[in-house]
Write a protein that holds these residues in place. Structure first.
Motif, mmCIF file in Angstrom:
data_model
loop_
_atom_site.group_PDB
_atom_site.id
_atom_site.type_symbol
_atom_site.label_atom_id
_atom_site.label_comp_id
_atom_site.label_asym_id
_atom_site.label_seq_id
_atom_site.Cartn_x
_atom_site.Cartn_y
_atom_site.Cartn_z
ATOM 1 N N TRP A 86 32.000 35.395 44.932
ATOM 2 C CA TRP A 86 30.957 34.693 44.191
ATOM 3 C C TRP A 86 30.857 35.193 42.753
ATOM 4 O O TRP A 86 30.576 34.406 41.837
ATOM 5 N N ALA A 87 31.090 36.480 42.534
ATOM 6 C CA ALA A 87 31.081 36.992 41.161
ATOM 7 C C ALA A 87 32.178 36.328 40.337
ATOM 8 O O ALA A 87 31.958 35.904 39.195
ATOM 9 N N LEU A 88 33.360 36.208 40.931
ATOM 10 C CA LEU A 88 34.471 35.557 40.227
ATOM 11 C C LEU A 88 34.209 34.069 40.039
ATOM 12 O O LEU A 88 34.539 33.502 38.990
ATOM 13 N N GLY A 89 33.632 33.442 41.055
ATOM 14 C CA GLY A 89 33.378 32.012 40.966
ATOM 15 C C GLY A 89 32.297 31.641 39.969
ATOM 16 O O GLY A 89 32.362 30.575 39.338
ATOM 17 N N MET A 90 31.308 32.503 39.799
ATOM 18 C CA MET A 90 30.197 32.216 38.891
ATOM 19 C C MET A 90 30.466 32.666 37.461
ATOM 20 O O MET A 90 29.801 32.206 36.530
ATOM 21 N N PRO A 103 41.991 30.804 22.880
ATOM 22 C CA PRO A 103 43.114 29.851 22.848
ATOM 23 C C PRO A 103 43.335 29.241 24.238
ATOM 24 O O PRO A 103 43.056 29.878 25.264
ATOM 25 N N VAL A 104 43.854 28.037 24.264
ATOM 26 C CA VAL A 104 44.046 27.316 25.523
ATOM 27 C C VAL A 104 44.946 28.092 26.482
ATOM 28 O O VAL A 104 44.683 28.163 27.688
ATOM 29 N N VAL A 105 45.995 28.689 25.959
ATOM 30 C CA VAL A 105 46.925 29.438 26.818
ATOM 31 C C VAL A 105 46.209 30.586 27.517
ATOM 32 O O VAL A 105 46.401 30.834 28.719
ATOM 33 N N VAL A 106 45.364 31.282 26.767
ATOM 34 C CA VAL A 106 44.616 32.400 27.356
ATOM 35 C C VAL A 106 43.644 31.895 28.417
ATOM 36 O O VAL A 106 43.498 32.495 29.488
ATOM 37 N N ILE A 107 42.989 30.789 28.138
ATOM 38 C CA ILE A 107 42.046 30.215 29.116
ATOM 39 C C ILE A 107 42.764 29.870 30.412
ATOM 40 O O ILE A 107 42.281 30.182 31.519
ATOM 41 N N ALA A 112 43.742 31.131 35.952
ATOM 42 C CA ALA A 112 44.651 31.246 37.093
ATOM 43 C C ALA A 112 44.472 32.586 37.800
ATOM 44 O O ALA A 112 44.458 32.659 39.034
ATOM 45 N N VAL A 113 44.317 33.652 37.011
ATOM 46 C CA VAL A 113 44.129 34.985 37.594
ATOM 47 C C VAL A 113 42.812 35.043 38.364
ATOM 48 O O VAL A 113 42.754 35.559 39.491
ATOM 49 N N GLY A 115 41.114 32.515 39.632
ATOM 50 C CA GLY A 115 41.201 31.667 40.816
ATOM 51 C C GLY A 115 41.971 32.324 41.943
ATOM 52 O O GLY A 115 41.559 32.272 43.111
ATOM 53 N N LEU A 116 43.098 32.965 41.612
ATOM 54 C CA LEU A 116 43.887 33.648 42.634
ATOM 55 C C LEU A 116 43.114 34.821 43.229
ATOM 56 O O LEU A 116 43.104 35.025 44.455
ATOM 57 N N ALA A 117 42.454 35.588 42.365
ATOM 58 C CA ALA A 117 41.669 36.726 42.845
ATOM 59 C C ALA A 117 40.532 36.267 43.756
ATOM 60 O O ALA A 117 40.219 36.911 44.760
ATOM 61 N N LEU A 118 39.913 35.128 43.423
ATOM 62 C CA LEU A 118 38.834 34.591 44.254
ATOM 63 C C LEU A 118 39.359 34.252 45.647
ATOM 64 O O LEU A 118 38.736 34.603 46.664
ATOM 65 N N LEU A 119 40.511 33.589 45.712
ATOM 66 C CA LEU A 119 41.059 33.194 47.015
ATOM 67 C C LEU A 119 41.481 34.397 47.848
ATOM 68 O O LEU A 119 41.398 34.368 49.081
ATOM 69 N N LEU A 120 41.931 35.458 47.180
ATOM 70 C CA LEU A 120 42.418 36.643 47.895
ATOM 71 C C LEU A 120 41.317 37.635 48.244
ATOM 72 O O LEU A 120 41.539 38.522 49.080
ATOM 73 N N SER A 121 40.143 37.509 47.646
ATOM 74 C CA SER A 121 39.119 38.561 47.718
ATOM 75 C C SER A 121 38.692 38.887 49.145
ATOM 76 O O SER A 121 38.671 40.060 49.548
ATOM 77 N N ILE A 122 38.344 37.895 49.932
ATOM 78 C CA ILE A 122 37.865 38.170 51.291
ATOM 79 C C ILE A 122 38.999 38.677 52.169
ATOM 80 O O ILE A 122 38.829 39.637 52.940
ATOM 81 N N GLY A 123 40.173 38.066 52.061
ATOM 82 C CA GLY A 123 41.301 38.508 52.867
ATOM 83 C C GLY A 123 41.708 39.940 52.567
ATOM 84 O O GLY A 123 42.017 40.715 53.483
ATOM 85 N N LEU A 124 41.716 40.316 51.294
ATOM 86 C CA LEU A 124 42.051 41.692 50.937
ATOM 87 C C LEU A 124 41.025 42.678 51.477
ATOM 88 O O LEU A 124 41.386 43.760 51.972
ATOM 89 N N ALA A 125 39.758 42.318 51.381
ATOM 90 C CA ALA A 125 38.714 43.200 51.906
ATOM 91 C C ALA A 125 38.862 43.368 53.416
ATOM 92 O O ALA A 125 38.730 44.483 53.952
ATOM 93 N N GLN A 126 39.158 42.282 54.131
ATOM 94 C CA GLN A 126 39.329 42.357 55.582
ATOM 95 C C GLN A 126 40.611 43.095 55.958
ATOM 96 O O GLN A 126 40.668 43.767 56.991
ATOM 97 N N TRP A 127 41.637 42.973 55.115
ATOM 98 C CA TRP A 127 42.900 43.658 55.382
ATOM 99 C C TRP A 127 42.718 45.170 55.465
ATOM 100 O O TRP A 127 43.406 45.844 56.245
ATOM 101 N N THR A 128 41.801 45.733 54.678
ATOM 102 C CA THR A 128 41.590 47.182 54.706
ATOM 103 C C THR A 128 41.156 47.664 56.079
ATOM 104 O O THR A 128 41.353 48.828 56.423
#
Length: 224
Positions: A86-90, A103-107, A112-113, A115-128
């Motif tokens: 939620w921190a990443l999403g908000m 700049p657009v490229v930086v945005i 992308a970073v 968005g990827l971190a958001l999708l991985l966040s719960i799975g990584l926490a559970q993986w531990t």
């Protein structure tokens, strides 16, 4: 193992829907109380923590039947993952005045970073927690990321056409909960299939018990 998917689908679908009600209620309160934008972010992070705790607890009800996963650690890890998600999403909407000057490229790259971190966040926490009990636990991270990608996609596909400017808060929340219910089912189904496959692979990978030797002599003291 055959009934794991059905139990997972029931428990996790309901758990995620109930959990999603927590940040939904927090959002409604921030709107009703006119909370400043900078305070909305920490409020929603707390809401995400609550969502993750409920989701983790519901998942642990099924996991404990098939793996010796500590329910408390799993629940806490999922809560932390939910808060991070939620921190990443908000963050983009909270700091929109900052990143729109980049700049657009930086945005695109930063988006992308995030968005990827958001999708991985719960799975990584559970993986531990899961890595100590499941041989192929690393695949759970990818499966969970895919599941949340599917779930969020379903949520957006349902809510985007229904939400309209000027709608009352009760209708906005009702539409959000409808999308949340469908998100919960799709996420639960995807992770459930992944869990069943990982458990099946664990059984197949387990070393077979040695067969008794033929013609073994009778032990002393036990004449035939």
């Amino acid at each position: 193992m055959g009934g794991v998917l059905g139990r997972w689908l029931r428990w996790v679908s309901v758990g995620e829907l109930l959990g999603f009600c927590v940040p939904t209620a927090v959002f409604a309160l921030t709107v009703a109380l006119g909370v400043p934008d900078l305070l909305v972010l920490p409020a929603m992070v707390l809401g995400g923590l609550g969502e993750g705790l409920v989701l983790g607890w519901s998942q642990s009800r099924v996991l404990r039947e098939v793996l010796p996963v500590p329910a408390r650690r799993w629940t806490v890890a999922t809560g932390v993952g939910g808060a991070v998600a939620w921190a990443l999403g908000m963050a983009p909407s909270t700091f929109v005045a900052v990143w729109t000057t980049w700049p657009v490229v930086v945005i695109v790259l930063v988006g992308a970073v995030i968005g990827l971190a958001l999708l991985l966040s719960i799975g990584l926490a559970q993986w531990t927690v899961l890595r100590r009990h499941l041989a192929r636990a690393r695949w759970w991270v990818l499966a969970t990321a895919l599941a949340w990608g599917v779930g969020l996609g379903v949520f957006g596909a349902v809510t985007s056409p229904l939400w309209r400017p000027g709608q009352g808060l009760p209708l906005v929340i009702a539409i959000g909960l409808l999308g949340g219910a469908l998100m919960a089912v799709s996420m639960a189904a995807t992770t459930g299939v992944a869990l069943r496959e990982l458990l099946r692979r664990q059984v197949l990978d387990a070393p077979a018990a040695p067969e008794p030797e033929r013609g073994a002599q009778t032990a002393p003291g036990n004449p035939s």
